[in-house]
Design an enzyme around this catalytic site. Structure first.
Site, mmCIF file in Angstrom:
data_model
loop_
_atom_site.group_PDB
_atom_site.id
_atom_site.type_symbol
_atom_site.label_atom_id
_atom_site.label_comp_id
_atom_site.label_asym_id
_atom_site.label_seq_id
_atom_site.Cartn_x
_atom_site.Cartn_y
_atom_site.Cartn_z
ATOM 1 C CE1 TYR A 92 5.470 -28.031 -59.283
ATOM 2 C CE2 TYR A 92 5.863 -26.463 -57.507
ATOM 3 C CZ TYR A 92 6.331 -27.429 -58.368
ATOM 4 O OH TYR A 92 7.647 -27.805 -58.317
ATOM 5 C CE LYS A 136 7.340 -31.550 -56.632
ATOM 6 N NZ LYS A 136 7.962 -32.486 -57.613
HETATM 7 N N1 LIG Z 1 11.790 -25.387 -61.286
HETATM 8 C C1 LIG Z 1 11.741 -24.953 -60.043
HETATM 9 O O1 LIG Z 1 11.809 -23.748 -59.768
HETATM 10 C C2 LIG Z 1 11.637 -25.933 -58.903
HETATM 11 C C3 LIG Z 1 11.639 -25.451 -57.592
HETATM 12 C C4 LIG Z 1 11.566 -26.365 -56.543
HETATM 13 C C5 LIG Z 1 11.502 -27.711 -56.814
HETATM 14 N N2 LIG Z 1 11.478 -28.145 -58.101
HETATM 15 C C6 LIG Z 1 11.379 -29.592 -58.337
HETATM 16 O O2 LIG Z 1 12.605 -30.050 -58.911
HETATM 17 C C7 LIG Z 1 12.350 -31.167 -59.775
HETATM 18 C C8 LIG Z 1 12.981 -30.923 -61.136
HETATM 19 O O3 LIG Z 1 12.408 -29.775 -61.714
HETATM 20 P P1 LIG Z 1 12.948 -29.135 -63.083
HETATM 21 O O4 LIG Z 1 12.975 -27.669 -62.873
HETATM 22 O O5 LIG Z 1 14.168 -29.866 -63.533
HETATM 23 O O6 LIG Z 1 11.729 -29.485 -64.065
HETATM 24 P P2 LIG Z 1 11.596 -29.269 -65.644
HETATM 25 O O7 LIG Z 1 12.823 -28.637 -66.186
HETATM 26 O O8 LIG Z 1 10.278 -28.634 -65.883
HETATM 27 O O9 LIG Z 1 11.556 -30.764 -66.186
HETATM 28 C C9 LIG Z 1 10.442 -31.572 -65.972
HETATM 29 C C10 LIG Z 1 10.766 -32.976 -66.415
HETATM 30 O O10 LIG Z 1 9.571 -33.743 -66.230
HETATM 31 C C11 LIG Z 1 9.422 -34.587 -67.342
HETATM 32 N N3 LIG Z 1 8.012 -34.903 -67.593
HETATM 33 C C12 LIG Z 1 6.959 -34.048 -67.655
HETATM 34 N N4 LIG Z 1 5.830 -34.724 -67.940
HETATM 35 C C13 LIG Z 1 6.186 -36.033 -68.056
HETATM 36 C C14 LIG Z 1 5.469 -37.231 -68.329
HETATM 37 N N5 LIG Z 1 4.140 -37.244 -68.548
HETATM 38 N N6 LIG Z 1 6.160 -38.394 -68.350
HETATM 39 C C15 LIG Z 1 7.493 -38.413 -68.145
HETATM 40 N N7 LIG Z 1 8.226 -37.315 -67.880
HETATM 41 C C16 LIG Z 1 7.565 -36.135 -67.845
HETATM 42 C C17 LIG Z 1 10.015 -33.845 -68.511
HETATM 43 O O11 LIG Z 1 10.317 -34.855 -69.425
HETATM 44 P P3 LIG Z 1 11.087 -34.730 -70.820
HETATM 45 O O12 LIG Z 1 12.519 -34.743 -70.405
HETATM 46 O O13 LIG Z 1 10.723 -35.910 -71.607
HETATM 47 O O14 LIG Z 1 10.629 -33.430 -71.393
HETATM 48 C C18 LIG Z 1 11.198 -33.131 -67.868
HETATM 49 O O15 LIG Z 1 12.355 -33.935 -67.901
HETATM 50 C C19 LIG Z 1 10.824 -31.328 -59.805
HETATM 51 O O16 LIG Z 1 10.448 -32.302 -58.877
HETATM 52 C C20 LIG Z 1 10.314 -29.978 -59.348
HETATM 53 O O17 LIG Z 1 9.025 -30.072 -58.775
HETATM 54 C C21 LIG Z 1 11.581 -27.297 -59.151
#
Ligand SMILES: NC(=O)c1ccc[n+]([C@@H]2O[C@H](COP(=O)([O-])OP(=O)(O)OC[C@H]3O[C@@H](n4cnc5c(N)ncnc54)[C@H](OP(=O)(O)O)[C@@H]3O)[C@@H](O)[C@H]2O)c1
Length: 289
Positions: free
Chosen positions: A124, A128
């Site tokens: 992952y 990223k």
């Molecule tokens: N979660 C963490 O702890 C964390 C920590 C640091 C950074 N981040 C970063 O913060 C950002 C937001 O993360 P989050 O936690 O909000 O993620 P999340 O809740 O897992 O949501 C992921 C999103 O990606 C979309 N997605 C997945 N596969 C897809 C595809 N094939 N085509 C189009 N859309 C797709 C999903 O779409 P749908 O809406 O259609 O389901 C969903 O809206 C990301 O860049 C992540 O790497 C997250």
């Protein structure tokens, strides 16, 4: 201002929609309308919609599963951002993209700055990092915002899992040797709206890579303890928490022990700073679902 927001149901996307809906014409594309694993679909959609700003809140975020599905993780986290960056640059539209503390190996003794060399420990994190580098290589206007330990009242995250387990079990063991800042998706969304407002009113700072997470620090055990305290305050009976080392909770993907991000650059260049992690947790718990 016409904003194309990628991701619909994700934690961050939902909070961004709440913050941005009154600020701009907002076009939200979930996976059902635009599959980011299909580069040609991305190009077609962006050319058709011609946004003035793109926000990529979508990602492959299943950290352990990524070890088994590196191609899927790289398609979403590296190739899709590269294509988005190319299309954004061709339109002259800035791209806001989110990245992660998992680009670092966690061996540093102090918080990581944007100048520290990344060295991801898992697939992952590598995917990223590849996404960050692809956006930088295109060279268009962009903000890459690295955050950490993101949670909200929606989706799958530590807050919701621990709230459930604390009420199901008598004892809950939680890792105590990984240190970072739990960051509410609502805080990231508000900061993003502030950055967009600054850009739109010509008060913007330099584009580039920035760290954006809550102030303060704790461990997963400390975060779980704060969640337990809030449940107890509501009169709920909760499990006894037990601190354990990472070695006591083996996972397919290795995690950094130090996830702390130094966020001073964003404050200096854009006057944007997130609240303390504990204050944000209380606000998140009070917010409407
Ligand atoms: N979660 C963490 O702890 C964390 C920590 C640091 C950074 N981040 C970063 O913060 C950002 C937001 O993360 P989050 O936690 O909000 O993620 P999340 O809740 O897992 O949501 C992921 C999103 O990606 C979309 N997605 C997945 N596969 C897809 C595809 N094939 N085509 C189009 N859309 C797709 C999903 O779409 P749908 O809406 O259609 O389901 C969903 O809206 C990301 O860049 C992540 O790497 C997250």
């Amino acid at each position: 201002m016409r904003i194309l927001l990628l991701g619909a149901q994700g934690q961050l996307s939902r909070e961004l929609q709440l913050c941005l809906q009154d600020q701009a014409e907002l076009i939200v594309m979930g996976r059902d309308r635009l599959d980011l694993a299909q580069p040609e679909q991305i190009r077609r959609r962006v050319r058709q919609l011609r946004p003035t700003l793109l926000i990529n809140a979508a990602a492959y975020t299943a950290v352990d599963q990524a070890e088994r599905e590196p191609e899927a993780a790289f398609a979403l986290n590296a190739t899709a951002p590269a294509v988005l960056a190319e299309e954004a640059a061709a339109l002259g539209a800035p791209l806001i993209h989110y990245s992660s503390d998992y680009v670092f190996d966690g061996r540093k003794a102090t918080p990581y700055s944007e100048d520290d060399p990344p060295n991801p420990l898992n697939v992952y994190g590598r995917s990223k990092l590849a996404g960050e580098r692809a956006i930088q290589a295109v060279g268009g206007a962009h903000l890459i915002l690295r955050s950490s330990w993101v949670y909200s009242l929606h989706g799958g995250n530590f807050l919701l899992t621990v709230q459930r387990l604390l009420q199901e079990r008598e004892e809950l063991a939680v890792v105590a040797d990984q240190i970072g800042a739990p960051t509410w998706a609502g805080s990231i969304a508000r900061a993003s709206a502030q950055l967009i407002q600054s850009w739109h009113s010509g008060q913007d700072g330099p584009w580039g890579l920035y760290h954006l997470c809550a102030q303060g620090e704790t461990s997963w055990f400390g975060f779980a303890s704060a969640i337990a305290e809030q449940l107890r305050a509501q009169g709920k009976v909760v499990a006894r928490l037990q601190p354990i080392p990472s070695s006591g909770y083996p996972t397919p993907a290795q995690r950094p022990l130090n996830s702390r991000l130094d966020c001073r650059r964003l404050r200096r260049d854009w006057q944007v700073q997130l609240p303390d992690w504990h204050a944000a947790l209380l606000e998140c718990l009070r917010s409407p679902r």
